[in-house]
Design a protein around this motif. Structure first.
Motif, PDB file in Angstrom:
ATOM      1  N   ILE A   1       8.649   5.644  -8.549  1.00 41.15           N
ATOM      2  CA  ILE A   1       9.035   4.351  -9.108  1.00 41.15           C
ATOM      3  C   ILE A   1       8.841   4.349 -10.619  1.00 41.15           C
ATOM      4  O   ILE A   1       9.684   3.841 -11.370  1.00 41.15           O
ATOM      5  CB  ILE A   1       8.253   3.212  -8.431  1.00 41.15           C
ATOM      6  N   PHE A   2       7.752   4.947 -11.095  1.00 45.27           N
ATOM      7  CA  PHE A   2       7.520   5.033 -12.545  1.00 45.27           C
ATOM      8  C   PHE A   2       8.597   5.871 -13.221  1.00 45.27           C
ATOM      9  O   PHE A   2       9.085   5.508 -14.296  1.00 45.27           O
ATOM     10  CB  PHE A   2       6.133   5.611 -12.842  1.00 45.27           C
TER      11      PHE A   2
ATOM     12  N   VAL B   1       3.717  -3.723  -6.691  1.00 44.29           N
ATOM     13  CA  VAL B   1       4.284  -2.414  -6.319  1.00 44.29           C
ATOM     14  C   VAL B   1       3.455  -1.299  -6.928  1.00 44.29           C
ATOM     15  O   VAL B   1       3.193  -0.282  -6.288  1.00 44.29           O
ATOM     16  CB  VAL B   1       5.761  -2.332  -6.775  1.00 44.29           C
ATOM     17  N   LEU B   2       3.040  -1.458  -8.187  1.00 46.86           N
ATOM     18  CA  LEU B   2       2.238  -0.416  -8.851  1.00 46.86           C
ATOM     19  C   LEU B   2       0.776  -0.798  -8.881  1.00 46.86           C
ATOM     20  O   LEU B   2       0.364  -1.874  -8.763  1.00 46.86           O
ATOM     21  CB  LEU B   2       2.748  -0.196 -10.286  1.00 46.86           C
TER      22      LEU B   2
ATOM     23  N   ASN C   1       0.850  -1.181   0.000  1.00 46.01           N
ATOM     24  CA  ASN C   1       0.000   0.000   0.000  1.00 46.01           C
ATOM     25  C   ASN C   1       0.893   1.241   0.000  1.00 46.01           C
ATOM     26  O   ASN C   1       1.150   1.838   1.031  1.00 46.01           O
ATOM     27  CB  ASN C   1      -0.911  -0.029   1.233  1.00 46.01           C
ATOM     28  N   LEU C   2       1.383   1.599  -1.191  1.00 45.79           N
ATOM     29  CA  LEU C   2       2.285   2.736  -1.331  1.00 45.79           C
ATOM     30  C   LEU C   2       1.495   3.981  -1.695  1.00 45.79           C
ATOM     31  O   LEU C   2       0.453   3.911  -2.351  1.00 45.79           O
ATOM     32  CB  LEU C   2       3.329   2.455  -2.406  1.00 45.79           C
ATOM     33  N   SER C   3       2.011   5.128  -1.300  1.00 51.05           N
ATOM     34  CA  SER C   3       1.344   6.381  -1.637  1.00 51.05           C
ATOM     35  C   SER C   3       1.557   6.704  -3.119  1.00 51.05           C
ATOM     36  O   SER C   3       2.406   6.113  -3.793  1.00 51.05           O
ATOM     37  CB  SER C   3       1.891   7.516  -0.775  1.00 51.05           C
ATOM     38  N   LEU C   4       0.767   7.650  -3.602  1.00 49.69           N
ATOM     39  CA  LEU C   4       0.835   8.024  -5.013  1.00 49.69           C
ATOM     40  C   LEU C   4       2.200   8.610  -5.363  1.00 49.69           C
ATOM     41  O   LEU C   4       2.743   8.336  -6.435  1.00 49.69           O
ATOM     42  CB  LEU C   4      -0.270   9.030  -5.348  1.00 49.69           C
TER      43      LEU C   4
ATOM     44  N   LYS D   1       4.670   5.826  -5.923  1.00 47.70           N
ATOM     45  CA  LYS D   1       4.396   5.136  -7.187  1.00 47.70           C
ATOM     46  C   LYS D   1       4.873   5.959  -8.375  1.00 47.70           C
ATOM     47  O   LYS D   1       5.429   5.414  -9.338  1.00 47.70           O
ATOM     48  CB  LYS D   1       2.908   4.837  -7.314  1.00 47.70           C
TER      49      LYS D   1
ATOM     50  N   THR E   1       4.083  -4.401 -11.636  1.00 52.43           N
ATOM     51  CA  THR E   1       2.657  -4.607 -11.406  1.00 52.43           C
ATOM     52  C   THR E   1       2.396  -6.021 -10.872  1.00 52.43           C
ATOM     53  O   THR E   1       1.573  -6.202  -9.975  1.00 52.43           O
ATOM     54  CB  THR E   1       1.875  -4.384 -12.715  1.00 52.43           C
TER      55      THR E   1
END
Length: 65
Positions: free
Chosen positions: A11-12, A64-65, A2-5, A8, A60
């Motif tokens: 990471i992208f 993670v995403l 449960n990562l914050s936006l 994410k 994904t």
């Protein structure tokens, strides 16, 4: 996970920059001094797209995403 936006997005961006580096390296390896640069750009772009897709699919599937 449960990562914050923001995490994410970070990471992208890391995946994007990694794919850019891989695409540039592939284009440089593919380019020959006597040949035009166009095919090398297309090859690098294809490798960039494949690398970015692979990174995003793996992240994904790991959740993670």
């Amino acid at each position: 996970m449960n990562l914050s936006l923001g995490v994410k997005v970070l990471i992208f961006v890391i995946c994007f920059l990694f794919s850019v580096i891989v695409g540039i390296a592939a284009a440089l390896i593919n380019h020959k001094p006597t040949a035009p640069k166009g095919p090398a750009f297309l090859y690098g772009g294809g490798v960039f797209g494949g690398s970015l897709t692979l990174c995003l699919v793996v992240l994904t599937s790991l959740g993670v995403l």
